[in-house]
Write a protein that holds these residues in place. Structure first.
Motif, mmCIF file in Angstrom:
data_model
loop_
_atom_site.group_PDB
_atom_site.id
_atom_site.type_symbol
_atom_site.label_atom_id
_atom_site.label_comp_id
_atom_site.label_asym_id
_atom_site.label_seq_id
_atom_site.Cartn_x
_atom_site.Cartn_y
_atom_site.Cartn_z
ATOM 1 N N ALA A 31 0.821 -1.211 0.000
ATOM 2 C CA ALA A 31 0.000 0.000 0.000
ATOM 3 C C ALA A 31 0.856 1.262 0.000
ATOM 4 N N LEU A 32 2.055 1.189 0.572
ATOM 5 C CA LEU A 32 2.933 2.355 0.580
ATOM 6 C C LEU A 32 3.410 2.681 -0.834
ATOM 7 N N ASP A 33 3.826 1.646 -1.555
ATOM 8 C CA ASP A 33 4.222 1.854 -2.950
ATOM 9 C C ASP A 33 3.054 2.379 -3.774
ATOM 10 N N ALA A 34 1.839 1.919 -3.474
ATOM 11 C CA ALA A 34 0.666 2.361 -4.234
ATOM 12 C C ALA A 34 0.450 3.862 -4.080
ATOM 13 N N ARG A 35 0.740 4.398 -2.903
ATOM 14 C CA ARG A 35 0.552 5.838 -2.692
ATOM 15 C C ARG A 35 1.584 6.637 -3.494
ATOM 16 N N LEU A 36 2.810 6.148 -3.524
ATOM 17 C CA LEU A 36 3.834 6.828 -4.310
ATOM 18 C C LEU A 36 3.521 6.729 -5.802
ATOM 19 N N GLU A 37 3.038 5.571 -6.231
ATOM 20 C CA GLU A 37 2.706 5.398 -7.644
ATOM 21 C C GLU A 37 1.532 6.296 -8.039
ATOM 22 N N GLU A 38 0.546 6.411 -7.165
ATOM 23 C CA GLU A 38 -0.594 7.270 -7.458
ATOM 24 C C GLU A 38 -0.149 8.733 -7.579
ATOM 25 N N TRP A 39 0.770 9.138 -6.719
ATOM 26 C CA TRP A 39 1.288 10.509 -6.817
ATOM 27 C C TRP A 39 1.948 10.729 -8.177
ATOM 28 N N ALA A 40 2.754 9.765 -8.628
ATOM 29 C CA ALA A 40 3.438 9.909 -9.924
ATOM 30 C C ALA A 40 2.435 9.979 -11.071
ATOM 31 N N ARG A 41 1.416 9.164 -11.024
ATOM 32 C CA ARG A 41 0.433 9.153 -12.111
ATOM 33 C C ARG A 41 -0.358 10.455 -12.171
ATOM 34 N N THR A 42 -0.748 10.975 -11.009
ATOM 35 C CA THR A 42 -1.537 12.207 -11.008
ATOM 36 C C THR A 42 -0.693 13.419 -11.395
ATOM 37 N N ARG A 43 0.628 13.285 -11.349
ATOM 38 C CA ARG A 43 1.512 14.375 -11.790
ATOM 39 C C ARG A 43 1.991 14.146 -13.219
ATOM 40 N N GLN A 44 1.314 13.269 -13.946
ATOM 41 C CA GLN A 44 1.611 13.017 -15.352
ATOM 42 C C GLN A 44 3.032 12.503 -15.596
ATOM 43 N N TYR A 45 3.561 11.751 -14.642
ATOM 44 C CA TYR A 45 4.811 11.040 -14.919
ATOM 45 C C TYR A 45 4.517 9.965 -15.966
ATOM 46 N N ARG A 46 5.480 9.743 -16.817
ATOM 47 C CA ARG A 46 5.298 8.822 -17.939
ATOM 48 C C ARG A 46 5.887 7.449 -17.604
ATOM 49 N N ALA A 47 5.074 6.405 -17.739
ATOM 50 C CA ALA A 47 5.576 5.046 -17.536
ATOM 51 C C ALA A 47 6.518 4.673 -18.675
ATOM 52 N N VAL A 48 7.651 4.073 -18.329
ATOM 53 C CA VAL A 48 8.622 3.669 -19.346
ATOM 54 C C VAL A 48 8.803 2.162 -19.282
ATOM 55 N N PRO A 49 9.173 1.536 -20.393
ATOM 56 C CA PRO A 49 9.329 0.079 -20.407
ATOM 57 C C PRO A 49 10.407 -0.381 -19.416
ATOM 58 N N LEU A 50 10.081 -1.450 -18.733
ATOM 59 C CA LEU A 50 11.000 -2.012 -17.736
ATOM 60 C C LEU A 50 10.851 -3.525 -17.764
ATOM 61 N N ASP A 51 11.950 -4.227 -17.979
ATOM 62 C CA ASP A 51 11.919 -5.680 -18.095
ATOM 63 C C ASP A 51 11.860 -6.321 -16.716
ATOM 64 N N SER A 52 10.714 -6.144 -16.048
ATOM 65 C CA SER A 52 10.521 -6.687 -14.711
ATOM 66 C C SER A 52 9.037 -6.885 -14.469
ATOM 67 N N ALA A 53 8.699 -8.005 -13.853
ATOM 68 C CA ALA A 53 7.302 -8.263 -13.524
ATOM 69 C C ALA A 53 6.901 -7.593 -12.217
ATOM 70 N N ARG A 54 7.890 -7.136 -11.440
ATOM 71 C CA ARG A 54 7.597 -6.561 -10.124
ATOM 72 C C ARG A 54 7.640 -5.037 -10.121
ATOM 73 N N PHE A 55 8.557 -4.458 -10.864
ATOM 74 C CA PHE A 55 8.827 -3.031 -10.757
ATOM 75 C C PHE A 55 8.177 -2.241 -11.892
ATOM 76 N N ARG A 56 7.883 -0.981 -11.580
ATOM 77 C CA ARG A 56 7.370 -0.040 -12.572
ATOM 78 C C ARG A 56 8.137 1.276 -12.419
ATOM 79 N N LEU A 57 8.449 1.889 -13.546
ATOM 80 C CA LEU A 57 9.297 3.073 -13.569
ATOM 81 C C LEU A 57 8.559 4.212 -14.261
ATOM 82 N N TYR A 58 8.598 5.382 -13.631
ATOM 83 C CA TYR A 58 7.923 6.566 -14.175
ATOM 84 C C TYR A 58 8.944 7.700 -14.296
ATOM 85 N N ILE A 59 8.929 8.385 -15.432
ATOM 86 C CA ILE A 59 9.849 9.487 -15.716
ATOM 87 C C ILE A 59 9.065 10.796 -15.787
ATOM 88 N N ARG A 60 9.609 11.844 -15.179
ATOM 89 C CA ARG A 60 8.947 13.144 -15.214
ATOM 90 C C ARG A 60 9.112 13.777 -16.589
#
Length: 480
Positions: A451-480
């Motif tokens: 749930a902690l990661d979900a809050r950080l991820e939600e912040w990134a999405r609402t600030r229009q951070y762009r998801a970038v390809p990442l060869d991982s089933a666990r991790f997600r990466l967002y670039i400003r």
């Protein structure tokens, strides 16, 4: 198990080499633990010239990141691996120092080796030296101090040896505050037994105390909060929905459980009579137990300060009276109990959460960061994974999930001044947003809270951070 002091004093190198192989294997196989986050991040940031408290938040006393910074710098993007292997090596140092302290105390080679081997089978030790936490370093410093302490007890300390004891015990406390209790207990004893040359002990402690005072002077508020306030108040907040963890009954159950996972509880029973006529080792042992029992709740690694003196005392007891056959059978049972948790977790993970698997994830993260041209300012609750990339964490997230999950422990202005950010005030990051957001490392597979990661991820999405390809089933990466 007896012997005489005419036996050779050379360290049992073959046994220590075997222990090193086992500890290295455990360091590789032990599942990822989110507790490692702030220690890897601190070593990496200090390796790049940052200082704890002044430049980034740190929730312990300051020695370890400063001492481990050269290791992280030399290891580069192998920093996380190097820090785990360093702790494995420190585990072997603990065993070697306990063996040597027992020999200095007059114990035969067989009893000394048996005591060191039993210490090596304690789950408390095995956990502490298998992860990149701050447990192994202070324990090794304390264990090393026992050698000149015992030597002084038997024949009087030289001035150089007393200075060395002061350096080692002060350094242990500077790496982890709970080790101040054994250090203070020895200092008090030395005042009444002048064979230990208390003035020389104090002289040895002065440079380390100076280092800690300098760290405080650089950022007094952040230092006090990280070393004293946060450890004192954060557990009550975090366990508010599980008050039994903070009860005396819960503490008693946890303490007995952790001691029973290995020979430590049996060792306490064997040496119990010595505690009624305490000498220096007994006082250091009791101080270590007090240090373990004061925090709420009690975790296995908190008991580590008590183990080095405990097993030296066990060797002395077995030198005095060889253990009976039934005792040796009970020892075998405790060995199994100590090894079982480590073996079970390694088998259950099947390598999926081991360090090699984590490093594979980290290489994928590093490749994505390289493609994005990111070298600094990665906001993540799992900064230990950046220890296998070419990137550094955003300083405000250097404590991993531990301050982030807190609620109003500090006013907003003090939080910002100390380079801290909590999930409740994540919007404060808008004033200076990170270049990149990495999520996915905080979850059940890393002993964390998804749930902690979900809050950080939600912040990134609402600030229009762009998801970038990442060869991982666990991790997600967002670039400003």
């Amino acid at each position: 198990m007896g012997g005489s002091m005419t036996e050779p004093m050379a360290l049992p190198w073959r046994w220590l080499a075997a222990a090193l192989m086992v500890f290295v294997a455990l360091a590789l196989l032990h599942p990822i633990d989110h507790d490692e986050s702030q220690y890897v991040a601190a070593a990496m940031l200090s390796a790049h010239g940052d200082l704890p408290y002044r430049d980034y938040p740190y929730l312990q006393t300051p020695l370890q990141p400063l001492l481990f910074a050269p290791i992280a710098w030399a290891a580069g993007w192998h920093a996380w691996l190097a820090l785990r292997l360093t702790n494995a090596l420190l585990g072997v140092c603990i065993l070697g120092c306990v063996w040597r302290a027992a020999r200095e105390a007059g114990v035969g080679a067989g009893a000394a080796l048996a005591a060191a081997a039993l210490l090596g089978a304690c789950d408390i030790l095995l956990f502490s030296i298998s992860t990149a936490r701050n447990d192994a370093l202070p324990a090794a410093l304390l264990a090393a101090a026992l050698i000149p302490i015992v030597r002084a007890q038997r024949g009087g300390a030289t001035r150089a040896a007393a200075v060395l004891v002061g350096v080692l015990l002060a350094a242990a406390a500077a790496a982890k505050l709970s080790y101040a209790f054994p250090a203070a207990a020895y200092g008090g004893y030395a005042l009444f037994d002048r064979r230990h040359q208390p003035l020389s002990v104090v002289l040895g402690a002065v440079p380390v105390v100076g280092l800690v005072a300098w760290s405080w002077a650089l950022a007094p508020d952040a230092f006090v909060f990280g070393t004293i306030t946060f450890p004192a108040v954060a557990p009550a907040e975090f366990y508010a929905d599980r008050p039994w963890k903070l009860s005396l009954l819960g503490k008693a159950v946890d303490t007995l459980k952790f001691l029973a996972l290995g020979p430590a509880l049996l060792a306490l029973v064997v040496i119990r009579r010595r505690l009624w006529r305490p000498g220096v080792l007994e006082l250091v042992l009791v101080a270590g137990l007090v240090a373990a029992l004061l925090p709420l709740p009690t975790w296995r690694q908190y008991l580590l300060p008590a183990l080095p003196p405990l097993f030296v005392l066990l060797a002395l007891e077995w030198q005095r009276a060889r253990p009976a056959r039934w005792m040796r059978a009970l020892v075998a049972v405790t060995l199994g109990a100590g090894l079982a948790p480590t073996l079970i977790t390694a088998i259950q993970s099947r390598g999926a959460t081991s360090l090699p698997a984590a490093l594979s994830e980290a290489r994928a993260i590093g490749a994505a960061l390289d493609r994005a041209g990111v070298r600094d300012g990665v906001a993540t609750l799992s900064p230990q994974f950046l220890g296998a990339t070419h990137a550094l964490p955003d300083r405000r997230f250097a404590t991993g999930p531990f301050y982030f999950r807190s609620h109003a422990l500090l006013p907003a202005d003090r939080e910002a001044a100390m380079h801290l950010v909590s999930a409740d005030r994540l919007a404060a990051v808008d004033r200076s947003p990170p270049a990149t957001v990495l999520v996915g490392g905080e979850g059940g597979w890393s002993s964390g809270d998804v749930a902690l990661d979900a809050r950080l991820e939600e912040w990134a999405r609402t600030r229009q951070y762009r998801a970038v390809p990442l060869d991982s089933a666990r991790f997600r990466l967002y670039i400003r």
